[in-house]
Design a protein around this motif. Structure first.
Motif, mmCIF file in Angstrom:
data_model
loop_
_atom_site.group_PDB
_atom_site.id
_atom_site.type_symbol
_atom_site.label_atom_id
_atom_site.label_comp_id
_atom_site.label_asym_id
_atom_site.label_seq_id
_atom_site.Cartn_x
_atom_site.Cartn_y
_atom_site.Cartn_z
ATOM 1 N N GLY A 137 -0.682 -2.532 35.882
ATOM 2 C CA GLY A 137 -0.562 -3.480 36.911
ATOM 3 C C GLY A 137 -1.780 -3.838 37.886
ATOM 4 N N ARG A 138 -3.052 -3.047 37.447
ATOM 5 C CA ARG A 138 -4.081 -3.428 38.039
ATOM 6 C C ARG A 138 -4.591 -5.151 38.129
ATOM 7 N N PRO A 139 -4.666 -5.582 39.331
ATOM 8 C CA PRO A 139 -5.014 -7.139 39.261
ATOM 9 C C PRO A 139 -6.430 -7.463 38.837
ATOM 10 N N GLY A 140 -6.459 -8.631 38.282
ATOM 11 C CA GLY A 140 -7.635 -8.941 37.689
ATOM 12 C C GLY A 140 -8.667 -9.264 39.080
ATOM 13 N N LEU A 141 -9.883 -9.599 38.905
ATOM 14 C CA LEU A 141 -10.696 -10.270 39.939
ATOM 15 C C LEU A 141 -11.466 -11.429 39.556
ATOM 16 N N THR A 142 -11.257 -12.578 40.378
ATOM 17 C CA THR A 142 -11.747 -13.554 40.251
ATOM 18 C C THR A 142 -12.925 -13.917 41.148
ATOM 19 N N LEU A 143 -14.204 -14.207 40.576
ATOM 20 C CA LEU A 143 -15.387 -14.598 41.736
ATOM 21 C C LEU A 143 -15.530 -16.072 41.400
ATOM 22 N N VAL A 144 -15.450 -16.788 42.565
ATOM 23 C CA VAL A 144 -15.847 -18.119 42.595
ATOM 24 C C VAL A 144 -17.415 -18.363 43.434
ATOM 25 N N ALA A 145 -18.298 -18.668 42.782
ATOM 26 C CA ALA A 145 -19.546 -18.642 43.119
ATOM 27 C C ALA A 145 -20.308 -20.020 43.456
ATOM 28 N N ASN A 146 -21.109 -20.174 44.536
ATOM 29 C CA ASN A 146 -21.667 -21.388 44.821
ATOM 30 C C ASN A 146 -23.064 -21.479 44.307
ATOM 31 N N MET A 147 -23.532 -20.323 43.703
ATOM 32 C CA MET A 147 -24.924 -20.020 43.149
ATOM 33 C C MET A 147 -24.629 -19.068 42.035
ATOM 34 N N LEU B 285 -9.348 -12.596 44.749
ATOM 35 C CA LEU B 285 -10.329 -13.352 44.655
ATOM 36 C C LEU B 285 -11.320 -13.011 45.753
ATOM 37 N N SER B 286 -12.629 -13.226 45.225
ATOM 38 C CA SER B 286 -13.699 -13.175 46.333
ATOM 39 C C SER B 286 -14.554 -14.470 45.924
ATOM 40 N N VAL B 287 -15.233 -14.895 47.148
ATOM 41 C CA VAL B 287 -16.138 -16.032 46.972
ATOM 42 C C VAL B 287 -17.500 -15.831 47.439
ATOM 43 N N CYS C 4 -5.243 -20.167 46.818
ATOM 44 C CA CYS C 4 -3.915 -20.197 46.938
ATOM 45 C C CYS C 4 -3.029 -19.120 45.825
ATOM 46 N N GLU C 5 -3.381 -19.103 44.667
ATOM 47 C CA GLU C 5 -2.962 -18.316 43.560
ATOM 48 C C GLU C 5 -3.176 -16.799 43.542
ATOM 49 N N ALA C 6 -4.637 -16.430 44.226
ATOM 50 C CA ALA C 6 -4.818 -14.991 44.685
ATOM 51 C C ALA C 6 -3.679 -14.334 45.600
ATOM 52 N N SER C 7 -3.342 -13.177 44.781
ATOM 53 C CA SER C 7 -2.443 -12.393 45.852
ATOM 54 C C SER C 7 -2.976 -11.895 47.255
ATOM 55 N N LEU D 216 -12.360 -9.470 34.741
ATOM 56 C CA LEU D 216 -13.373 -10.158 35.723
ATOM 57 C C LEU D 216 -13.235 -11.193 35.084
ATOM 58 N N ASN D 217 -13.205 -12.546 36.150
ATOM 59 C CA ASN D 217 -13.329 -13.905 35.858
ATOM 60 C C ASN D 217 -14.390 -14.475 36.758
ATOM 61 N N ILE D 218 -15.416 -15.052 36.432
ATOM 62 C CA ILE D 218 -16.653 -15.720 37.101
ATOM 63 C C ILE D 218 -16.454 -17.324 37.039
ATOM 64 N N GLU D 219 -16.322 -17.856 38.078
ATOM 65 C CA GLU D 219 -16.506 -19.353 37.987
ATOM 66 C C GLU D 219 -17.722 -19.892 39.084
ATOM 67 N N VAL D 220 -18.383 -20.896 38.788
ATOM 68 C CA VAL D 220 -19.661 -21.168 39.201
ATOM 69 C C VAL D 220 -19.430 -22.669 39.645
ATOM 70 N N LEU D 221 -19.636 -22.977 40.850
ATOM 71 C CA LEU D 221 -19.991 -24.563 41.488
ATOM 72 C C LEU D 221 -18.298 -25.143 40.946
#
Length: 203
Positions: free
Chosen positions: A46-56, A21-23, A92-95, A76-81
């Motif tokens: 086995g490569r992990p996926g990347l989740t980005l949580v963005a506030n903008m 995860l990155s934020v 918590c779920e990110a390794s 890649l999974n991008i979630e905003v706001l």
């Protein structure tokens, strides 16, 4: 600076997933493209996926990152706001929490991850080394995709070390980076400054 260690806390009911995860805001200086390049250096199996949580949001940056991820075969999974509950869930779920902004002055997101018991792998720039302790609460590495990937892979391959780092990360936040501790340190600095530079006597 500090973090609310009650609002950001481990959630034992949330299982870890094969994601990192990155934020941060969807802006070029946040280094999300670097993270995609680093993940591309890891074995495809086995490569992990990347989740980005963005506030903008930023449509151009989002499109660029999605195109790069497809080209590098990185999920890649991008979630905003997202709301607070979803953000804590993602921490918590990110390794591992991964962080690569360009010379970020401080960086609050690594502290939030650490408060949730998730270790950090970060580029050793800006203010990040002040909060992330290399080998104790995470790893600090140069801005080189292959080096970053190797440090991340080593942690993912060692669940015992991941757990130990996560526990120490949480303990470090509780000991040093809660709002109460941060205010206390600020008051100590202000008092020390006052003593070193006393106010002039009234005329």
């Amino acid at each position: 600076f500090g973090v609310d260690s009650a609002a950001f806390a481990p959630q034992p009911a949330i299982a870890k997933t094969n994601t990192v995860l990155s934020v941060g805001a969807l802006r070029p200086n946040k280094g999300f493209d670097f993270l995609i390049e680093a993940l591309a250096h890891m074995p495809a199996t086995g490569r992990p996926g990347l989740t980005l949580v963005a506030n903008m949001d930023n449509a151009a940056e989002r499109g660029y990152l999605e195109h790069l991820a497809r080209a590098r075969q990185v999920t890649l999974n991008i979630e905003v706001l997202v709301d607070h509950q979803r953000l804590v869930q993602r921490y918590c779920e990110a390794s591992v929490f991964v962080y690569a902004p360009v010379r970020e002055p401080f960086g609050l997101a690594p502290l939030e991850a650490m408060a949730c018991g998730t270790p950090v792998v970060a580029v050793a720039e800006g203010g990040v080394p002040e909060t992330v302790e290399d080998g104790r609460t995470g790893r600090l590495v140069p801005r080189t995709p292959a080096t970053f990937a190797a440090a991340l892979q080593a942690l993912l391959d060692d669940p015992d070390q991941l757990e130990a780092l996560g526990q120490r990360a949480r303990a470090t936040v509780e000991a040093r980076w809660t709002w109460a501790e941060s205010v206390s340190r600020l008051n100590q600095h202000l008092e020390q400054t006052r003593r070193q530079q006393p106010l002039p006597a009234p005329a």
